[in-house]
Design an enzyme around this catalytic site. Sequence first.
Site, short mmCIF file in Angstrom:
data_model
loop_
_atom_site.label_atom_id
_atom_site.label_comp_id
_atom_site.label_asym_id
_atom_site.label_seq_id
_atom_site.Cartn_x
_atom_site.Cartn_y
_atom_site.Cartn_z
N ASN A 9 -4.57 -0.63 -2.40
CA ASN A 9 -4.26 -0.78 -0.98
C ASN A 9 -3.07 0.13 -0.69
OD1 ASN A 9 -3.56 -1.55 1.57
ND2 ASN A 9 -2.89 -3.63 1.01
N TRP A 10 -3.38 1.27 -0.09
CA TRP A 10 -2.32 2.26 0.11
C TRP A 10 -1.39 1.91 1.27
CZ3 TRP A 10 -5.15 7.64 -0.59
CH2 TRP A 10 -5.42 7.82 -1.95
N LYS A 11 -1.78 0.92 2.07
CA LYS A 11 -0.96 0.55 3.23
C LYS A 11 -0.68 1.81 4.07
CE LYS A 11 0.62 -3.29 0.54
NZ LYS A 11 1.62 -4.32 0.27
N HIS A 96 -5.15 -9.29 5.53
CA HIS A 96 -4.03 -9.07 4.62
C HIS A 96 -2.79 -9.79 5.17
CE1 HIS A 96 -0.78 -7.09 2.47
NE2 HIS A 96 -1.69 -6.78 1.56
N GLU A 98 0.18 -8.96 5.46
CA GLU A 98 1.03 -8.17 6.37
C GLU A 98 0.44 -8.14 7.78
OE1 GLU A 98 1.24 -4.68 3.89
OE2 GLU A 98 2.50 -5.79 2.48
N GLU A 167 -3.72 -13.38 -2.87
CA GLU A 167 -2.42 -12.70 -2.93
C GLU A 167 -1.33 -13.64 -2.45
OE1 GLU A 167 -3.06 -8.12 -2.72
OE2 GLU A 167 -2.88 -8.88 -0.70
N SER A 213 2.18 -7.43 -6.75
CA SER A 213 2.99 -6.76 -7.79
C SER A 213 2.24 -6.50 -9.10
CB SER A 213 4.28 -7.55 -8.06
OG SER A 213 5.08 -7.59 -6.89
N GLY A 234 -1.04 -2.73 -4.44
CA GLY A 234 -0.36 -1.93 -3.43
C GLY A 234 0.43 -0.80 -4.08
N GLY A 235 1.74 -1.00 -4.22
CA GLY A 235 2.66 0.04 -4.69
C GLY A 235 2.17 0.83 -5.90
P1 PGA Z 1 1.82 -4.87 -4.13
O1 PGA Z 1 0.86 -5.11 -2.85
O2 PGA Z 1 0.91 -4.57 -5.28
O3 PGA Z 1 2.68 -3.70 -3.74
O4 PGA Z 1 2.58 -6.12 -4.34
C1 PGA Z 1 -0.34 -5.80 -2.98
C2 PGA Z 1 -1.01 -5.90 -1.63
O5 PGA Z 1 -0.30 -6.04 -0.62
O6 PGA Z 1 -2.25 -5.84 -1.53
#
Ligand code: PGA
Length: 256
Positions: A9-11, A96, A98, A167, A213, A234-235
């Site tokens: 998930n590149w956001k 998600h 966010e 998540e 994470s 994500g990251g």
């Molecule tokens: P993260 O994000 O791996 O940076 O914690 C996961 C996500 O939001 O899908």
Amino acid sequence: MRNPMVAGNWKMHKTGEEAREFLSAVKESVKGETVEAVLCAPFTALPPLREALGRSHASIKLGAQNMHWEEKGAYTGEISPLMLQELEVDYVILGHSERRAYFHETDAEIEKKVFSAFAHGLTPILCVGETLAEREKGETEQVISRQLQGLKNFPKEKISSLVIAYEPVWAIGTGKTASAEEAARVIGWIRRQIFTLVSEEVSREVRILYGGSVNAENIDQFMAEEEIDGALVGGASLKPESFVKMVEIAGRRKGR
Ligand code: PGA
């Protein structure tokens, strides 16, 4: 058998050019993997990714990170399922945390999005999970149960293709992960909810990922859990080397 998945998930990261560079760095390495590798990129990076990928690359799929449920209309700044179809994406992340937290998306809206995705041939990656305050109050199951209520209404013939990502909000972008045992426990509980809300057959087929994470150093412990079908990352999905490494590790544990 559930096909394992590592979804990045590149956001709001990477321009089209940066996405293209990423793809050329990972394309060959993930070719032979039996794990499904998904890149959920910003909308503007999807056309260059599709163009560079072609249609023949079996191991890498593309996903969007959100969409509106309507096909068109006066919804400034939104993107529709028809537009995503045109971009030839396979997956779309919906709900998600966010989106729920910063854009105030509700369960009812997310349910409409999941319906619409199914109706347009897109596979939803539906995100669920509790905040730290909810966890501390012992409300994890109650919260996820509310987030999963739509399941009983989703089209029966499509629902087994659904991907769910568990998540825990407190683990996203914080460097804190749930323990693999705890993630597996909640995911097992989610599977039993699907059994109750839909059917045993569907509960056996739906893929459930862990997210929060995850990185190349810790993914193995999650993949070692029978209940966990993959990861939403994500990251750590932004760097080609770590994405490739995570796909390889998941493949070693779960691939066929
Ligand atoms: P993260 O994000 O791996 O940076 O914690 C996961 C996500 O939001 O899908």
